[in-house]
Motif scaffolding. Sequence first.
Motif, PDB file in Angstrom:
ATOM      1  N   ARG A  80      -2.079   8.466  -6.082  1.00  0.00           N
ATOM      2  CA  ARG A  80      -3.140   8.962  -5.257  1.00  0.00           C
ATOM      3  C   ARG A  80      -3.493   8.264  -3.956  1.00  0.00           C
ATOM      4  N   ILE A  81      -3.732   9.204  -3.086  1.00  0.00           N
ATOM      5  CA  ILE A  81      -3.927   8.464  -1.549  1.00  0.00           C
ATOM      6  C   ILE A  81      -5.368   8.673  -1.250  1.00  0.00           C
ATOM      7  N   ARG A  82      -6.085   7.756  -0.734  1.00  0.00           N
ATOM      8  CA  ARG A  82      -7.352   8.193  -0.020  1.00  0.00           C
ATOM      9  C   ARG A  82      -6.878   8.579   1.571  1.00  0.00           C
ATOM     10  N   VAL A  83      -7.269   9.769   1.810  1.00  0.00           N
ATOM     11  CA  VAL A  83      -6.728  10.103   3.074  1.00  0.00           C
ATOM     12  C   VAL A  83      -7.683   9.569   4.214  1.00  0.00           C
ATOM     13  N   GLU A  84      -7.224   9.256   5.572  1.00  0.00           N
ATOM     14  CA  GLU A  84      -7.899   8.865   6.503  1.00  0.00           C
ATOM     15  C   GLU A  84      -7.774  10.010   7.646  1.00  0.00           C
ATOM     16  N   ARG A  85      -6.356  10.646   7.789  1.00  0.00           N
ATOM     17  CA  ARG A  85      -6.318  11.274   8.831  1.00  0.00           C
ATOM     18  C   ARG A  85      -5.195  12.396   8.636  1.00  0.00           C
ATOM     19  N   LEU A  86      -5.146  13.606   8.871  1.00  0.00           N
ATOM     20  CA  LEU A  86      -4.122  14.544   8.816  1.00  0.00           C
ATOM     21  C   LEU A  86      -3.660  14.734  10.108  1.00  0.00           C
ATOM     22  N   GLY A 107      -3.168   7.434   5.123  1.00  0.00           N
ATOM     23  CA  GLY A 107      -4.281   7.080   4.203  1.00  0.00           C
ATOM     24  C   GLY A 107      -3.834   5.923   3.457  1.00  0.00           C
ATOM     25  N   THR A 108      -4.651   5.610   2.419  1.00  0.00           N
ATOM     26  CA  THR A 108      -4.652   4.149   1.774  1.00  0.00           C
ATOM     27  C   THR A 108      -4.601   4.544   0.281  1.00  0.00           C
ATOM     28  N   VAL A 109      -3.580   3.598  -0.377  1.00  0.00           N
ATOM     29  CA  VAL A 109      -3.280   3.906  -1.593  1.00  0.00           C
ATOM     30  C   VAL A 109      -4.189   3.628  -2.551  1.00  0.00           C
ATOM     31  N   GLU A 110      -4.791   4.627  -3.502  1.00  0.00           N
ATOM     32  CA  GLU A 110      -6.015   4.362  -4.308  1.00  0.00           C
ATOM     33  C   GLU A 110      -5.753   4.111  -5.717  1.00  0.00           C
ATOM     34  N   GLU A 111      -4.609   4.596  -6.131  1.00  0.00           N
ATOM     35  CA  GLU A 111      -4.223   4.492  -7.524  1.00  0.00           C
ATOM     36  C   GLU A 111      -2.842   4.775  -7.609  1.00  0.00           C
ATOM     37  N   GLY A 142       7.242   2.360  -5.300  1.00  0.00           N
ATOM     38  CA  GLY A 142       7.191   0.971  -5.016  1.00  0.00           C
ATOM     39  C   GLY A 142       5.770   0.643  -4.131  1.00  0.00           C
ATOM     40  N   LEU A 143       4.475   1.691  -4.178  1.00  0.00           N
ATOM     41  CA  LEU A 143       3.377   1.274  -3.707  1.00  0.00           C
ATOM     42  C   LEU A 143       2.392   0.406  -4.445  1.00  0.00           C
ATOM     43  N   GLU A 144       1.434   0.034  -3.616  1.00  0.00           N
ATOM     44  CA  GLU A 144       0.537  -0.770  -4.429  1.00  0.00           C
ATOM     45  C   GLU A 144      -1.010  -0.340  -3.754  1.00  0.00           C
ATOM     46  N   VAL A 145      -1.814  -0.384  -4.763  1.00  0.00           N
ATOM     47  CA  VAL A 145      -3.406  -0.097  -4.485  1.00  0.00           C
ATOM     48  C   VAL A 145      -3.542  -0.925  -3.070  1.00  0.00           C
ATOM     49  N   GLY A 146      -4.123  -0.340  -1.972  1.00  0.00           N
ATOM     50  CA  GLY A 146      -4.550  -0.868  -0.795  1.00  0.00           C
ATOM     51  C   GLY A 146      -3.679  -0.654   0.320  1.00  0.00           C
ATOM     52  N   ASP A 147      -2.328  -0.399  -0.078  1.00  0.00           N
ATOM     53  CA  ASP A 147      -1.240  -0.160   0.880  1.00  0.00           C
ATOM     54  C   ASP A 147      -1.620   0.880   1.993  1.00  0.00           C
ATOM     55  N   ARG A 148      -1.567   0.672   3.292  1.00  0.00           N
ATOM     56  CA  ARG A 148      -1.964   1.762   4.332  1.00  0.00           C
ATOM     57  C   ARG A 148      -0.467   2.506   4.711  1.00  0.00           C
ATOM     58  N   ILE A 186       7.756  10.795  -0.601  1.00  0.00           N
ATOM     59  CA  ILE A 186       8.256   9.504   0.241  1.00  0.00           C
ATOM     60  C   ILE A 186       7.091   9.101   1.020  1.00  0.00           C
ATOM     61  N   ALA A 187       6.625   7.822   0.804  1.00  0.00           N
ATOM     62  CA  ALA A 187       5.355   7.540   1.761  1.00  0.00           C
ATOM     63  C   ALA A 187       6.185   6.156   2.371  1.00  0.00           C
ATOM     64  N   ALA A 188       5.638   5.875   3.380  1.00  0.00           N
ATOM     65  CA  ALA A 188       6.050   4.529   4.196  1.00  0.00           C
ATOM     66  C   ALA A 188       4.680   3.842   4.603  1.00  0.00           C
ATOM     67  N   ARG A 189       4.934   2.341   4.153  1.00  0.00           N
ATOM     68  CA  ARG A 189       3.866   1.713   4.859  1.00  0.00           C
ATOM     69  C   ARG A 189       3.673   1.486   6.245  1.00  0.00           C
ATOM     70  N   ILE A 190       2.302   1.391   6.866  1.00  0.00           N
ATOM     71  CA  ILE A 190       2.473   1.351   8.356  1.00  0.00           C
ATOM     72  C   ILE A 190       2.412  -0.017   8.701  1.00  0.00           C
ATOM     73  N   PRO A 191       3.132  -0.511   9.636  1.00  0.00           N
ATOM     74  CA  PRO A 191       3.128  -1.844   9.800  1.00  0.00           C
ATOM     75  C   PRO A 191       2.073  -2.316  10.586  1.00  0.00           C
TER      76      PRO A 191
END
Lengths: 343, 343
Positions: free
Chosen positions: B44-50, B97-101, B109-115, B156-161
């Motif tokens: 689950r992602i906490r959304v910040e922008r569409l 957004g940011t990974v929430e759960e 391969g995502l972790e909570v808090g990843d943008r 698929i989701a990619a971390r924003i550097p």
Amino acid sequence: MRVRTYVGPSDPTGLHRVLDERVVLPQAAERLDTRRELWPDEVRIRVERLNLDAASFRQLERTHDGPDGVRRAVLDIVAARGKMQNPETGSGGMLVGTVEEVGPDSPLGLEVGDRVATLVSLTLTPLVIEDGLAGWDGRSEQVPCDGYAVLFGRSIAARIPDDLRADLSLAVMDVCGAPALTRRVVESYDAPRVVVIGGAGKSGSLSLAAARDAGATTVGVVPTEAEAALLREADLADEVVVSDARDPIALRDAVGKAADVTVVCVDVPGCEGGAILSTAPGGTVVFFSMATSFSAAALGAEGLAADVTMLVGNGYVPGHAAYALSLLRAHQGVRDLFLRRLA
Amino acid sequence: MRVRTYVGPSDPTGLHRVLDERVVLPQAAERLDTRRELWPDEVRIRVERLNLDAASFRQLERTHDGPDGVRRAVLDIVAARGKMQNPETGSGGMLVGTVEEVGPDSPLGLEVGDRVATLVSLTLTPLVIEDGLAGWDGRSEQVPCDGYAVLFGRSIAARIPDDLRADLSLAVMDVCGAPALTRRVVESYDAPRVVVIGGAGKSGSLSLAAARDAGATTVGVVPTEAEAALLREADLADEVVVSDARDPIALRDAVGKAADVTVVCVDVPGCEGGAILSTAPGGTVVFFSMATSFSAAALGAEGLAADVTMLVGNGYVPGHAAYALSLLRAHQGVRDLFLRRLA
């Protein structure tokens, strides 16, 4: 439209016979130059029969009054455009005839007297009808015809073999790109699992035969139990699966172990997702169906995070006609399926 | 439509969240289940922008009354469908957004808090908007938004550097499939000649950089002298050619020596014939343009007797986002072209 008198050299694409003011390829042209004299890389064919595209013939039947009206319409189109391309459907067909003259620089390997079928569309083939289509009843897409047609440097024509019924040879040639490309793709994998969607059809059965000859484990997907029985009898597939290819999940589950190569041979829309889902990562999907949607394939694979190679089925592979005919000769099952469809 | 209560296991495609009566993939679904609780392989992602698809946003602007009407329309669509898919255009967009759960079985391969940015379309992503889009003025496709979204096993989701501007990273990720697939194809040839049609664009400049890094001789085709000057300055192409890619003969003649690999990156219809004619026998054409016509490509190659492999540009190749970002970092010319477009 201004009619040009083109005096330059020939272009292998036939560009030198395009009479439109804008430079377009012969297929896109409004009108072609049908002069009898050949450029050095051309071939002239004495036409014996036109096979009109089925969609084109149906459109002509719907919009013209009776068989005489349909005949008149075909004559008018060919007279006006210098080629048989239905302006409504955009489609043409193919032709059968005998080689009448071969230009000194022709690369096609044809000789005067060869009986051939053209494997490029009538939509780009200069054509003159000389008998007013007097021998055609206007009731079928098979059109007896006396006249001539011209092939360019990059055209394709295949000799019609003596040992096979002409209608059988033509039906095979019509789909001969599919088994040739299937074979090429299958050979790039080591003992692959190959799923052919529409395995009991013309291009499908030839593709199954090509895959099996190349050492693949073959799976044929068909929509009904009746087709499944025919395909089992033909003995071209190691497994025969009944599934609606438009239902991605049902197809994936019916196929079971994912394919290394999936070949889509059914002309119904909406098979992209199922084909992608049935293919293993690193696998290849070959789309031969003209009902394929480019965007559905591209977005479908992306949406499924599917690392599969997707090929647009190119109808031309060198040697494709001879190869497809050899498959027909070698596989009784292919012959049976074709003859059943021609009956 | 009957609403199902699905109690079974999850499917990596997200099938378990489809509420339609007929079994369809999430992208084709009328409505998705947006429950907050995760199946074990979900994130689950906490959304910040569409980022709405541009074509979708323009359609909403045309048919709704002012910015408030557009905002209302987006809220209504998401509430009704459980995803942002414009019923008229069929398109969605992406989100940041940011990974929430993270579910215990998630393979992403995502972790909570990843943008992160999602690289699968909003058209298949369960989405709940919780702030009524109060922070959005309704005047641009960039939509500030508080809410949550769900990713499936095969999403698929990619971390924003951290080292790049967010808008720059997103613009690169939006087209990151093109350079990855280009590289893969280029590496299957020995020192090939690679022609990129639309070489000064986003996917085009990245594809040129990928081809050059893989040892190819690179040719960039652009429609105007102004773009040619920009591309020369970017120093990504060994040759820069100005040509209208919709004119097959002009393109072929402008390209000169035929390509081993031709990459089509311009979103205008009618480039199939020119791309095929510009490619040598045995070569490959990769179609990334969503304006590509499947039948024009298939019939075009057949009509030209062109023995070329034609690929549907798959937007997913493993590692594509990280690879595209590495090209941006390594090539000043790519950065310059992207920043110019974002300005």
